[in-house]
Design a protein around this motif. Sequence first.
Motif, PDB file in Angstrom:
ATOM      1  N   LEU A 141       0.808  -1.030  -0.047  1.00 16.88           N
ATOM      2  CA  LEU A 141      -0.201  -0.082  -0.064  1.00 16.88           C
ATOM      3  C   LEU A 141       0.884   1.164  -0.066  1.00 16.88           C
ATOM      4  O   LEU A 141       2.077   1.186   0.630  1.00 16.88           O
ATOM      5  CB  LEU A 141      -0.849  -0.065   1.293  1.00 16.88           C
ATOM      6  N   GLN A 142       0.465   2.388  -0.671  1.00 13.74           N
ATOM      7  CA  GLN A 142       1.067   3.812  -0.421  1.00 13.74           C
ATOM      8  C   GLN A 142       0.526   4.299   0.636  1.00 13.74           C
ATOM      9  O   GLN A 142      -0.782   4.408   0.810  1.00 13.74           O
ATOM     10  CB  GLN A 142       0.896   4.436  -1.731  1.00 13.74           C
ATOM     11  N   LEU A 143       1.490   5.077   1.388  1.00 14.89           N
ATOM     12  CA  LEU A 143       0.948   5.858   2.307  1.00 14.89           C
ATOM     13  C   LEU A 143       1.593   7.331   2.373  1.00 14.89           C
ATOM     14  O   LEU A 143       2.509   7.875   2.158  1.00 14.89           O
ATOM     15  CB  LEU A 143       1.570   5.487   3.783  1.00 14.89           C
ATOM     16  N   LEU A 144       0.401   8.337   2.501  1.00 13.21           N
ATOM     17  CA  LEU A 144       0.581   9.827   2.333  1.00 13.21           C
ATOM     18  C   LEU A 144       1.017  10.183   0.956  1.00 13.21           C
ATOM     19  O   LEU A 144       0.265  11.002   0.299  1.00 13.21           O
ATOM     20  CB  LEU A 144       1.788  10.114   3.239  1.00 13.21           C
ATOM     21  N   ARG A 145       2.229   9.823   0.332  1.00 13.17           N
ATOM     22  CA  ARG A 145       2.378  10.076  -0.925  1.00 13.17           C
ATOM     23  C   ARG A 145       1.687   8.912  -1.985  1.00 13.17           C
ATOM     24  O   ARG A 145       1.598   7.465  -1.646  1.00 13.17           O
ATOM     25  CB  ARG A 145       3.840   9.948  -1.191  1.00 13.17           C
ATOM     26  N   ARG A 148       2.362   7.094  -9.239  1.00 14.05           N
ATOM     27  CA  ARG A 148       1.678   6.555 -10.196  1.00 14.05           C
ATOM     28  C   ARG A 148       2.067   5.062 -10.739  1.00 14.05           C
ATOM     29  O   ARG A 148       1.183   4.039 -10.995  1.00 14.05           O
ATOM     30  CB  ARG A 148       1.243   7.118 -11.513  1.00 14.05           C
ATOM     31  N   SER A 149       3.234   4.649 -10.455  1.00 10.27           N
ATOM     32  CA  SER A 149       3.942   3.429 -10.952  1.00 10.27           C
ATOM     33  C   SER A 149       3.487   2.420  -9.808  1.00 10.27           C
ATOM     34  O   SER A 149       3.812   1.206 -10.148  1.00 10.27           O
ATOM     35  CB  SER A 149       5.357   3.502 -11.267  1.00 10.27           C
ATOM     36  N   LEU A 150       3.217   2.843  -8.697  1.00 11.85           N
ATOM     37  CA  LEU A 150       3.016   1.697  -7.668  1.00 11.85           C
ATOM     38  C   LEU A 150       1.850   1.398  -7.381  1.00 11.85           C
ATOM     39  O   LEU A 150       0.603   1.764  -8.164  1.00 11.85           O
ATOM     40  CB  LEU A 150       3.597   2.281  -6.294  1.00 11.85           C
ATOM     41  N   SER A 151       1.387   0.475  -6.278  1.00  7.79           N
ATOM     42  CA  SER A 151      -0.021   0.196  -6.128  1.00  7.79           C
ATOM     43  C   SER A 151      -0.979   1.374  -6.040  1.00  7.79           C
ATOM     44  O   SER A 151      -0.842   2.432  -5.678  1.00  7.79           O
ATOM     45  CB  SER A 151      -0.167  -0.510  -4.716  1.00  7.79           C
ATOM     46  N   SER A 152      -2.097   0.952  -6.588  1.00  8.21           N
ATOM     47  CA  SER A 152      -3.534   1.750  -6.533  1.00  8.21           C
ATOM     48  C   SER A 152      -3.991   1.829  -5.542  1.00  8.21           C
ATOM     49  O   SER A 152      -5.253   2.461  -5.323  1.00  8.21           O
ATOM     50  CB  SER A 152      -4.272   1.747  -7.681  1.00  8.21           C
ATOM     51  N   GLN A 153      -3.442   1.168  -4.454  1.00  7.87           N
ATOM     52  CA  GLN A 153      -4.351   1.407  -2.977  1.00  7.87           C
ATOM     53  C   GLN A 153      -3.625   2.237  -2.148  1.00  7.87           C
ATOM     54  O   GLN A 153      -2.173   2.092  -1.975  1.00  7.87           O
ATOM     55  CB  GLN A 153      -4.260   0.121  -2.501  1.00  7.87           C
ATOM     56  N   TRP A 154      -4.184   3.189  -1.694  1.00  9.49           N
ATOM     57  CA  TRP A 154      -3.507   4.342  -1.136  1.00  9.49           C
ATOM     58  C   TRP A 154      -4.179   5.064  -0.057  1.00  9.49           C
ATOM     59  O   TRP A 154      -5.262   5.090   0.153  1.00  9.49           O
ATOM     60  CB  TRP A 154      -3.336   5.562  -2.173  1.00  9.49           C
ATOM     61  N   PHE A 155      -3.392   5.356   1.247  1.00  7.64           N
ATOM     62  CA  PHE A 155      -4.122   6.141   2.320  1.00  7.64           C
ATOM     63  C   PHE A 155      -3.254   7.406   2.518  1.00  7.64           C
ATOM     64  O   PHE A 155      -2.150   7.393   2.568  1.00  7.64           O
ATOM     65  CB  PHE A 155      -3.846   5.051   3.514  1.00  7.64           C
TER      66      PHE A 155
END
Length: 345
Positions: A141-145, A148-155
Amino acid sequence: MITTRDIADRLGLSVSTVGRALADDPRISEGTKFRVRQAASDMGYVANRAARMMRGASSNVVGLVIPDIRNSFYSTIAHELSKNMEAQGFQLMLSETDEDRMVELRHLRELSANRVAGVIIVPTARPHRESVKLLRTIPHLQLLRKHRSLSSQWFGVDDHEALRLATAHLVEQGHTEICYVGGPVELPTGAERLEGFRSALREGGLPESAGRTELGPPSSVDHGRRAVRRILADRPASTAIVLGSVQLTLGVLEELRQTDIKVPEDLSIVGFGDEPGFSWWGPGLTSVAFPIQEMATGCALWLMRRLATQPDNDNTYASVSSGTLIVRGSTAPPPSGHTSGSRSG
């Protein structure tokens, strides 16, 4: 080192039975499992995780990759994630990148080699191509930032609205010369915060030239110090400063303590985040606070659910937390007699 053979010899069981009991195999009776676990505890047995991973099993470790543990945003998040992971039988492993994508890559290589169950990452501005490839093989998961090349799941948080709120408060106070000290636009958070700052100026009927910007490393206390020195050297110019990160806020506040500038009589300040000390700094710091603990808890629960159900599922998901403007004593109308024409550069 105590092995499963030692436990087997003590209990008069086969090594395979002990191994299955420790793995909670349903073919082994609950009574035998209890005896094996009790003996393992008494003898100080520690599972050989390396051997498990050689057999293709993942670990119960989740990696947290962040830029700077000194930033209270990240330390608070790490603490909350650790508590939530522990409750689910997972362990949090911390990696610090210092905004260096090659350091980020080295950490990701190690996490991948240790077959971590998942990764929560605050990515650098331009993750290395190999980092992207590695993360595609690990639930993350991506956090804060959000890159676009990484997981589309983001907090994350609503960076644009946070800075719009902070700047609009100063505009409503009558300030027409406002400085924004923030991170670079190469970071998605930096770009969103800068645009929020400019949006508030436009909504307040002010030209973009009314907003001076001092952009630099968001995790650098020194950048905050240097920025406020330049701002004060240009007085009478900016009558207010709005900050775009916790570390920059700390740098500005530390520098102002060394000057004879009075807050808010000479200069109004709006900080970022809500450190415990902000409420008693000077007259009390007006700042934008975020529900960091709740966000970290949601992030942990989402990853745990993903690992338990569909670890390969990467459907788009975004959780956006809003900031709240906490008004204290560090903001007031600009000094009497100040006009926009007094700007010196």
